[in-house]
Motif scaffolding. Structure first.
Motif, PDB file in Angstrom:
ATOM      1  N   THR A 249      71.835  12.770  -9.284  1.00 23.52           N
ATOM      2  CA  THR A 249      72.715  12.154  -8.025  1.00 23.52           C
ATOM      3  C   THR A 249      72.325  10.757  -7.596  1.00 23.52           C
ATOM      4  OG1 THR A 249      72.748  14.580  -7.156  1.00 23.52           O
ATOM      5  CG2 THR A 249      73.179  12.738  -5.359  1.00 23.52           C
ATOM      6  N   ALA A 250      70.883  10.283  -7.579  1.00 24.40           N
ATOM      7  CA  ALA A 250      70.691   8.973  -7.201  1.00 24.40           C
ATOM      8  C   ALA A 250      71.246   8.216  -8.393  1.00 24.40           C
ATOM      9  CB  ALA A 250      69.170   9.035  -7.298  1.00 24.40           C
ATOM     10  N   TRP A 251      71.143   8.341  -9.408  1.00 23.94           N
ATOM     11  CA  TRP A 251      71.951   7.523 -10.346  1.00 23.94           C
ATOM     12  C   TRP A 251      73.335   7.388 -10.406  1.00 23.94           C
ATOM     13  CZ3 TRP A 251      69.864   4.388 -14.391  1.00 23.94           C
ATOM     14  CH2 TRP A 251      70.834   4.017 -15.187  1.00 23.94           C
ATOM     15  N   GLU A 252      74.079   8.522 -10.201  1.00 25.34           N
ATOM     16  CA  GLU A 252      75.525   8.665 -10.143  1.00 25.34           C
ATOM     17  C   GLU A 252      76.207   7.851  -8.736  1.00 25.34           C
ATOM     18  OE1 GLU A 252      76.280  12.459 -10.635  1.00 25.34           O
ATOM     19  OE2 GLU A 252      75.739  12.456 -12.869  1.00 25.34           O
ATOM     20  N   THR A 253      75.324   7.713  -7.961  1.00 22.39           N
ATOM     21  CA  THR A 253      75.944   7.273  -6.561  1.00 22.39           C
ATOM     22  C   THR A 253      75.455   5.730  -6.368  1.00 22.39           C
ATOM     23  OG1 THR A 253      73.975   8.088  -5.401  1.00 22.39           O
ATOM     24  CG2 THR A 253      75.988   9.694  -5.315  1.00 22.39           C
ATOM     25  N   THR A 254      74.789   5.016  -7.645  1.00 21.03           N
ATOM     26  CA  THR A 254      74.282   3.726  -7.224  1.00 21.03           C
ATOM     27  C   THR A 254      75.508   3.086  -8.348  1.00 21.03           C
ATOM     28  OG1 THR A 254      72.861   4.150  -8.998  1.00 21.03           O
ATOM     29  CG2 THR A 254      72.105   3.774  -6.639  1.00 21.03           C
ATOM     30  N   PRO A 255      75.646   1.738  -8.001  1.00 19.95           N
ATOM     31  CA  PRO A 255      76.873   0.853  -8.940  1.00 19.95           C
ATOM     32  C   PRO A 255      76.426   0.697 -10.505  1.00 19.95           C
ATOM     33  CG  PRO A 255      75.771  -0.512  -7.207  1.00 19.95           C
ATOM     34  CD  PRO A 255      75.223   0.875  -7.166  1.00 19.95           C
ATOM     35  N   SER A 256      77.158   0.882 -11.444  1.00 16.74           N
ATOM     36  CA  SER A 256      76.779   0.809 -12.692  1.00 16.74           C
ATOM     37  C   SER A 256      76.329  -0.683 -13.134  1.00 16.74           C
ATOM     38  CB  SER A 256      77.822   1.383 -13.591  1.00 16.74           C
ATOM     39  OG  SER A 256      79.163   0.745 -13.424  1.00 16.74           O
ATOM     40  N   ALA A 257      77.305  -1.623 -12.135  1.00 15.75           N
ATOM     41  CA  ALA A 257      76.954  -2.919 -12.552  1.00 15.75           C
ATOM     42  C   ALA A 257      75.627  -3.747 -12.156  1.00 15.75           C
ATOM     43  CB  ALA A 257      78.310  -3.880 -11.861  1.00 15.75           C
ATOM     44  N   ASP A 258      74.982  -2.836 -11.272  1.00 15.47           N
ATOM     45  CA  ASP A 258      73.546  -3.481 -10.783  1.00 15.47           C
ATOM     46  C   ASP A 258      72.440  -2.328 -11.628  1.00 15.47           C
ATOM     47  OD1 ASP A 258      71.431  -4.427  -9.491  1.00 15.47           O
ATOM     48  OD2 ASP A 258      72.555  -4.734  -7.626  1.00 15.47           O
ATOM     49  N   PRO A 259      71.999  -2.873 -12.832  1.00 11.01           N
ATOM     50  CA  PRO A 259      71.020  -1.734 -13.243  1.00 11.01           C
ATOM     51  C   PRO A 259      69.718  -1.911 -12.677  1.00 11.01           C
ATOM     52  CG  PRO A 259      71.385  -3.818 -14.576  1.00 11.01           C
ATOM     53  CD  PRO A 259      72.426  -3.599 -13.752  1.00 11.01           C
ATOM     54  N   ALA A 260      69.204  -2.676 -12.135  1.00  7.37           N
ATOM     55  CA  ALA A 260      68.065  -2.861 -11.280  1.00  7.37           C
ATOM     56  C   ALA A 260      68.129  -1.771 -10.187  1.00  7.37           C
ATOM     57  CB  ALA A 260      67.609  -4.334 -10.895  1.00  7.37           C
ATOM     58  N   VAL A 261      69.120  -1.675  -9.595  1.00  5.52           N
ATOM     59  CA  VAL A 261      69.231  -0.884  -8.174  1.00  5.52           C
ATOM     60  C   VAL A 261      69.395   0.324  -9.060  1.00  5.52           C
ATOM     61  CG1 VAL A 261      70.885  -0.043  -6.548  1.00  5.52           C
ATOM     62  CG2 VAL A 261      70.405  -2.599  -6.790  1.00  5.52           C
ATOM     63  N   ARG A 262      70.156   0.794 -10.021  1.00  2.03           N
ATOM     64  CA  ARG A 262      70.097   2.318 -10.724  1.00  2.03           C
ATOM     65  C   ARG A 262      68.837   2.706 -11.062  1.00  2.03           C
ATOM     66  NH1 ARG A 262      75.228   3.590 -14.217  1.00  2.03           N
ATOM     67  NH2 ARG A 262      75.295   5.286 -12.691  1.00  2.03           N
ATOM     68  N   ILE A 263      68.193   1.906 -11.630  1.00  2.09           N
ATOM     69  CA  ILE A 263      66.767   2.335 -12.126  1.00  2.09           C
ATOM     70  C   ILE A 263      66.039   2.664 -11.036  1.00  2.09           C
ATOM     71  CG2 ILE A 263      64.501   1.429 -13.388  1.00  2.09           C
ATOM     72  CD1 ILE A 263      66.516  -0.199 -15.308  1.00  2.09           C
ATOM     73  N   GLU A 264      65.975   1.618  -9.988  1.00  6.58           N
ATOM     74  CA  GLU A 264      65.063   1.828  -8.794  1.00  6.58           C
ATOM     75  C   GLU A 264      65.485   3.247  -7.824  1.00  6.58           C
ATOM     76  OE1 GLU A 264      65.466  -1.850  -6.747  1.00  6.58           O
ATOM     77  OE2 GLU A 264      63.953  -2.826  -7.813  1.00  6.58           O
ATOM     78  N   ALA A 265      66.712   3.395  -8.069  1.00  7.24           N
ATOM     79  CA  ALA A 265      67.336   4.650  -7.244  1.00  7.24           C
ATOM     80  C   ALA A 265      66.788   5.753  -7.877  1.00  7.24           C
ATOM     81  CB  ALA A 265      68.930   4.688  -7.159  1.00  7.24           C
ATOM     82  N   TRP A 266      66.975   5.927  -9.259  1.00  7.62           N
ATOM     83  CA  TRP A 266      66.426   6.970 -10.119  1.00  7.62           C
ATOM     84  C   TRP A 266      65.055   7.327 -10.034  1.00  7.62           C
ATOM     85  CZ3 TRP A 266      63.241   9.168 -13.490  1.00  7.62           C
ATOM     86  CH2 TRP A 266      63.766  10.245 -14.427  1.00  7.62           C
ATOM     87  N   ALA A 267      64.177   5.994  -9.996  1.00  6.62           N
ATOM     88  CA  ALA A 267      62.701   6.277  -9.932  1.00  6.62           C
ATOM     89  C   ALA A 267      62.263   6.590  -8.383  1.00  6.62           C
ATOM     90  CB  ALA A 267      61.975   4.832 -10.106  1.00  6.62           C
ATOM     91  N   ASN A 268      63.003   6.365  -7.426  1.00  4.75           N
ATOM     92  CA  ASN A 268      62.586   6.604  -6.273  1.00  4.75           C
ATOM     93  C   ASN A 268      62.877   7.905  -5.934  1.00  4.75           C
ATOM     94  OD1 ASN A 268      61.371   4.201  -4.626  1.00  4.75           O
ATOM     95  ND2 ASN A 268      63.259   3.290  -4.988  1.00  4.75           N
ATOM     96  N   ALA A 269      64.238   8.564  -6.475  1.00  4.43           N
ATOM     97  CA  ALA A 269      64.568   9.912  -6.257  1.00  4.43           C
ATOM     98  C   ALA A 269      63.409  10.865  -6.861  1.00  4.43           C
ATOM     99  CB  ALA A 269      66.182  10.163  -6.842  1.00  4.43           C
ATOM    100  N   PHE A 270      62.913  10.423  -7.944  1.00  2.00           N
ATOM    101  CA  PHE A 270      62.058  11.225  -8.700  1.00  2.00           C
ATOM    102  C   PHE A 270      60.758  11.218  -7.986  1.00  2.00           C
ATOM    103  CE2 PHE A 270      58.363  11.090 -11.609  1.00  2.00           C
ATOM    104  CZ  PHE A 270      58.140  12.222 -12.239  1.00  2.00           C
ATOM    105  N   ARG A 271      60.144  10.302  -7.120  1.00  2.00           N
ATOM    106  CA  ARG A 271      59.046  10.114  -6.350  1.00  2.00           C
ATOM    107  C   ARG A 271      59.281  10.890  -5.313  1.00  2.00           C
ATOM    108  NH1 ARG A 271      57.250   6.760  -2.124  1.00  2.00           N
ATOM    109  NH2 ARG A 271      54.914   6.778  -1.874  1.00  2.00           N
ATOM    110  N   THR A 272      60.465  10.891  -4.632  1.00  7.76           N
ATOM    111  CA  THR A 272      60.487  11.505  -3.427  1.00  7.76           C
ATOM    112  C   THR A 272      60.659  13.041  -3.532  1.00  7.76           C
ATOM    113  OG1 THR A 272      61.940   9.765  -2.419  1.00  7.76           O
ATOM    114  CG2 THR A 272      62.219  11.858  -1.384  1.00  7.76           C
ATOM    115  N   TRP A 273      61.270  13.440  -4.542  1.00  2.00           N
ATOM    116  CA  TRP A 273      61.285  14.800  -4.985  1.00  2.00           C
ATOM    117  C   TRP A 273      60.074  15.426  -5.197  1.00  2.00           C
ATOM    118  CZ3 TRP A 273      59.511  17.911  -8.771  1.00  2.00           C
ATOM    119  CH2 TRP A 273      60.201  19.306  -8.846  1.00  2.00           C
ATOM    120  N   ALA A 274      59.224  14.649  -6.128  1.00  2.00           N
ATOM    121  CA  ALA A 274      58.009  14.985  -6.301  1.00  2.00           C
ATOM    122  C   ALA A 274      56.896  15.408  -5.257  1.00  2.00           C
ATOM    123  CB  ALA A 274      57.247  14.126  -7.265  1.00  2.00           C
ATOM    124  N   LEU A 275      56.941  14.380  -4.315  1.00  2.00           N
ATOM    125  CA  LEU A 275      56.259  14.282  -3.169  1.00  2.00           C
ATOM    126  C   LEU A 275      56.674  15.448  -2.011  1.00  2.00           C
ATOM    127  CD1 LEU A 275      55.681  10.696  -2.284  1.00  2.00           C
ATOM    128  CD2 LEU A 275      54.031  12.161  -3.165  1.00  2.00           C
TER     129      LEU A 275
END
Length: 210
Positions: free
Chosen positions: A53-79
């Motif tokens: 969900t984090a990946w799909e709801t961020t703009p594909s034209a901004d890879p930095a934001v997409r990677i950060e969104a995926w990473a933060n979603a992973f961390r948030t879920w884990a915590l």
């Protein structure tokens, strides 16, 4: 599991908690391993849903934001789900025998594919770091390649190495935090994680568009 960790999972304890006899719960799960398999699948699927969900709801034209969104979603879920994280990424449940193909093949494929999508987004900027790469497909587990190569047929073997490199950065810090090893090291694990992400983007040469 939430109270005592994955090691405490037994059919007898769950039946007692539910006010059932031990024999009654066997009507739902023939063995404890069947219960653990179902639990792993549910937990792993929840993680896959969160990062997808984090990946799909961020703009594909901004890879930095997409990677950060995926990473933060992973961390948030884990915590939020530390025992679930331990169940799928920590020490195995004692005596548990996973079914052939793994306990959560679809969720595992989704997470692996998501990690490769991170590498695919970074590859146009980071490929120069691997121009002398000696990686070959034989360097990677066939099961992993079965999950990711059909989704990204144009990526070279070095891109899979990049995916594992990104995974190492993310998983390492999150594991330390989930297992409590950060408590005596820093009062700002969130700041440390965000700085690591920023440095990773800079190292890979991925520009920020906002």
């Amino acid at each position: 599991m939430a109270k005592s960790g994955p090691d405490a999972i037994t059919l007898r304890a769950i039946a007692r908690e539910m006010g059932m006899t031990a024999n009654a719960i066997y009507g739902y799960f023939p063995t404890r391993d069947d219960l653990v398999t179902t639990l792993i699948n549910d937990v792993y699927t929840a993680l896959a849903d969160a990062v997808d969900t984090a990946w799909e709801t961020t703009p594909s034209a901004d890879p930095a934001v997409r990677i950060e969104a995926w990473a933060n979603a992973f961390r948030t879920w884990a915590l939020v789900n530390p025992q679930g994280f331990r169940l799928i990424y920590g020490d195995p449940v004692p005596g548990y025998q996973a079914p052939e193909g793994g306990p959560a093949p679809d969720a595992a494929r989704r997470v692996c594919t998501g990690l490769t999508a991170l590498a695919a987004a970074a590859w146009p900027y980071a490929r120069h770091l691997y121009q002398d790469s000696v990686f070959d497909w034989s360097d990677f587990d066939p099961g992993l390649l079965e999950k990711v190569r059909p989704a990204f047929p144009d990526l070279p073997p070095a891109a899979v190495a990049l995916a594992l490199r990104i995974w190492g950065h993310l998983h390492g810090l999150v594991s330390l935090e989930v297992y409590g090893h950060m408590r005596t090291q820093t009062t700002s694990p969130e700041k440390l994680f965000q700085e690591e992400l920023a440095q990773l983007m800079q190292t890979l040469g991925i520009p920020r568009r906002r």
